[in-house]
Design an enzyme around this catalytic site. Structure first.
Site, PDB file in Angstrom:
ATOM      1  N   VAL A  61       3.907  -4.097   7.653  1.00 17.76           N
ATOM      2  CA  VAL A  61       2.843  -4.911   8.237  1.00 17.76           C
ATOM      3  C   VAL A  61       2.022  -5.538   7.111  1.00 17.76           C
ATOM      4  O   VAL A  61       1.563  -4.839   6.199  1.00 17.76           O
ATOM      5  CB  VAL A  61       1.925  -4.055   9.150  1.00 17.76           C
ATOM      6  CG1 VAL A  61       0.726  -4.872   9.628  1.00 17.76           C
ATOM      7  CG2 VAL A  61       2.703  -3.508  10.340  1.00 17.76           C
ATOM      8  N   ALA A 106      -1.334  -4.481   2.975  1.00 19.51           N
ATOM      9  CA  ALA A 106      -0.087  -4.298   3.729  1.00 19.51           C
ATOM     10  C   ALA A 106       0.238  -2.812   3.771  1.00 19.51           C
ATOM     11  O   ALA A 106      -0.408  -2.005   3.096  1.00 19.51           O
ATOM     12  CB  ALA A 106       1.059  -5.048   3.055  1.00 19.51           C
ATOM     13  N   LYS A 107       1.203  -2.447   4.568  1.00 21.16           N
ATOM     14  CA  LYS A 107       1.703  -1.069   4.550  1.00 21.16           C
ATOM     15  C   LYS A 107       3.091  -1.044   5.150  1.00 21.16           C
ATOM     16  O   LYS A 107       3.434  -1.895   5.981  1.00 21.16           O
ATOM     17  CB  LYS A 107       0.796  -0.145   5.380  1.00 21.16           C
ATOM     18  CG  LYS A 107       0.902   1.323   4.978  1.00 21.16           C
ATOM     19  CD  LYS A 107       0.071   1.587   3.743  1.00 21.16           C
ATOM     20  CE  LYS A 107       0.014   3.038   3.359  1.00 21.16           C
ATOM     21  NZ  LYS A 107      -1.110   3.278   2.438  1.00 21.16           N
ATOM     22  N   GLY A 108       3.873  -0.069   4.733  1.00 19.48           N
ATOM     23  CA  GLY A 108       5.204   0.108   5.312  1.00 19.48           C
ATOM     24  C   GLY A 108       5.428   1.558   5.672  1.00 19.48           C
ATOM     25  O   GLY A 108       4.748   2.450   5.157  1.00 19.48           O
ATOM     26  N   ASP A 147       3.569   6.090  -1.233  1.00 20.38           N
ATOM     27  CA  ASP A 147       2.574   6.647  -0.317  1.00 20.38           C
ATOM     28  C   ASP A 147       3.111   8.039   0.081  1.00 20.38           C
ATOM     29  O   ASP A 147       3.861   8.642  -0.685  1.00 20.38           O
ATOM     30  CB  ASP A 147       2.356   5.708   0.880  1.00 20.38           C
ATOM     31  CG  ASP A 147       1.072   6.019   1.649  1.00 20.38           C
ATOM     32  OD1 ASP A 147      -0.023   5.711   1.144  1.00 20.38           O
ATOM     33  OD2 ASP A 147       1.149   6.595   2.749  1.00 20.38           O
TER      34      ASP A 147
END
Ligand code: GLU
Length: 418
Positions: A61, A106-108, A147
């Site tokens: 995202v 953002a992040k995944g 992360d």
């Protein structure tokens, strides 16, 4: 961990609304802040060691890129959902703005329990996920990083996969990579170093002496581990409790985090470390300590347990550990909450240093990295403390005010396309 079943994106939006109301943001701008710009859901097969195919689902995202390329980690966890990744991507947006680095957020995430996979399976899963999200990542577009349950090896696999597709080496596609591939000195400990730094500053203002102060740390991954070591070795705090997914340990006289790490590496958990009494992850939060560091997952401090928190200072190593209702209770109890978007911003700050070193082609010493990290953390903390005092709000709201000012200013300067 018995996290409350709260949707993190509901939390993220509640936080946005609180601050949008305070700032009197108009409806249009507020709606932009409430929505992710771009999201990708991928399902992909991985060949398991036994020969069968298993299908996994992942997300990336990109929340907001008004201030620059999107930035944020990738987590591997069985509890990952699209809404969790949306929330984490929003928090990355505010975090980058709080420390004033030129990125959006953002992040995944991939829905997987990596402990269940062999190294080969994990490598194939990482490479296939990287391929699936490759249309939207890149050094000028969206730059992943480690992360929860991912590390520099994961990043190395992503670099290799992305580079093989491009036909040339693209080390700048991720940060948090090994130093041998253009990673930065100090990136591994950077999040923990930032947490320890902000705790030092916050404690000074709150009149708490960190030397010999008692500290409980929930989570003993990259963030909890480095925070424990740095608070112990450099600030001489007394780490009395540490936990991981299997449970926690407590010793009133203090623990040597290096010895606990060695025990964890040998046995797979901190649990059973000699000379300690067991403590659950929930009970750890409520211990009579000076400083509490939630460094695991979201939704740990809620309206249900906030009143029982005894710590004077909370340094949020995790993203989203405290719910808005708990923030209010803690504020009224005069507990100083050093919010995630400030406290754990050291990781993304050194990610930025890494990205800048890649572009520059000139590498900094560990001393330079740590010095510049300290500068950024101290400056950001002071700005938020001053804003909090001025507006009589808790530090999360102060941090969001600072972040929204910067994001909205960038949005307004760019205008609305077309
Ligand atoms: N995953 C880390 C965070 O939540 C670091 C992100 C990055 O370095 O891009 O802040």
């Amino acid at each position: 961990m018995a996290a409350e079943a709260v949707n993190p994106f509901d939390t993220a939006r509640e936080q946005i609304d609180i601050v949008a109301d305070l700032l009197g943001l108009d409806g249009g701008v507020r709606e932009v802040l409430r929505h992710p710009k771009r999201e990708l859901t991928v399902s992909f097969p991985v060949r398991m060691d036994g020969g069968d195919l298993e299908v996994f689902t992942g997300f990336r995202v990109e929340y907001n890129m008004a201030r620059g390329p999107c930035k944020g980690g990738i987590r591997f966890h069985p509890g990952v959902t699209l809404d969790e990744v949306r929330a984490l991507a929003a928090w990355m947006t505010w975090k980058c703005a709080v420390v004033n680095i030129p990125y959006g957020g953002a992040k995944g995430g991939v829905v997987v329990d990596p402990a269940r996979l062999s190294r080969g399976e994990l490598e194939r899963l990482t490479r296939r996920y990287a391929t699936e999200i490759s249309p939207i990542i890149g050094p000028e577009m969206d730059i992943p990083a480690p992360d929860v349950n991912t590390d520099s090896q994961t990043m190395a696999w992503i670099i290799d996969t992305y580079s093989m597709q491009k036909g040339f080496a693209v080390p700048g596609v991720v940060t948090g990579k090994p130093v041998s591939l253009g990673g930065s000195e100090g990136r591994g400990d950077a999040t923990g170093r930032g947490v320890a730094c902000v705790i030092r500053e916050g404690a000074r203002d709150a009149g708490v002496r960190v030397r010999d102060a008692s500290v409980a740390i929930q989570g003993f991954g990259n963030v909890g581990g480095a925070t424990a070591r740095i608070l112990h070795d450099e600030q001489h705090a007394r780490i009395v409790a540490i936990s991981d997914v299997r449970g926690g340990i407590y010793r009133r006289e203090g623990l040597d985090p290096h010895a606990v790490e060695a025990h964890r590496n040998a046995t797979g958990s901190v649990v059973g470390f000699p000379g300690t009494t067991p403590v659950s992850n929930d009970a750890l939060l409520e211990l009579a300590v000076d400083i509490l560091v939630p460094a695991a997952l979201e939704n740990q401090i809620t309206a249900r347990n906030a009143d029982r928190i005894q710590a004077k200072i909370i340094g949020e190593g995790a993203n989203g550990p405290t719910l808005p209702a708990a923030d209010q209770i803690l504020f009224e109890k005069k507990v100083v909450v050093l919010p995630d978007v400030l406290a754990n911003a050291g990781g993304v700050t050194v990610s930025y240093f890494e990205w800048a070193q890649n572009i520059e082609g000139y590498y900094w010493s560990l001393e330079t990295v740590n010095e510049r990290l300290n500068e950024v953390m101290v400056r950001s903390y002071s700005a938020i403390r001053d804003l909090g005092r001025e507006r009589q709000v808790h530090l999360r709201t102060a941090a969001y005010i600072l972040a929204f000012d910067r994001v909205v200013e960038a949005m307004r300067a760019r205008g609305t396309y077309p």
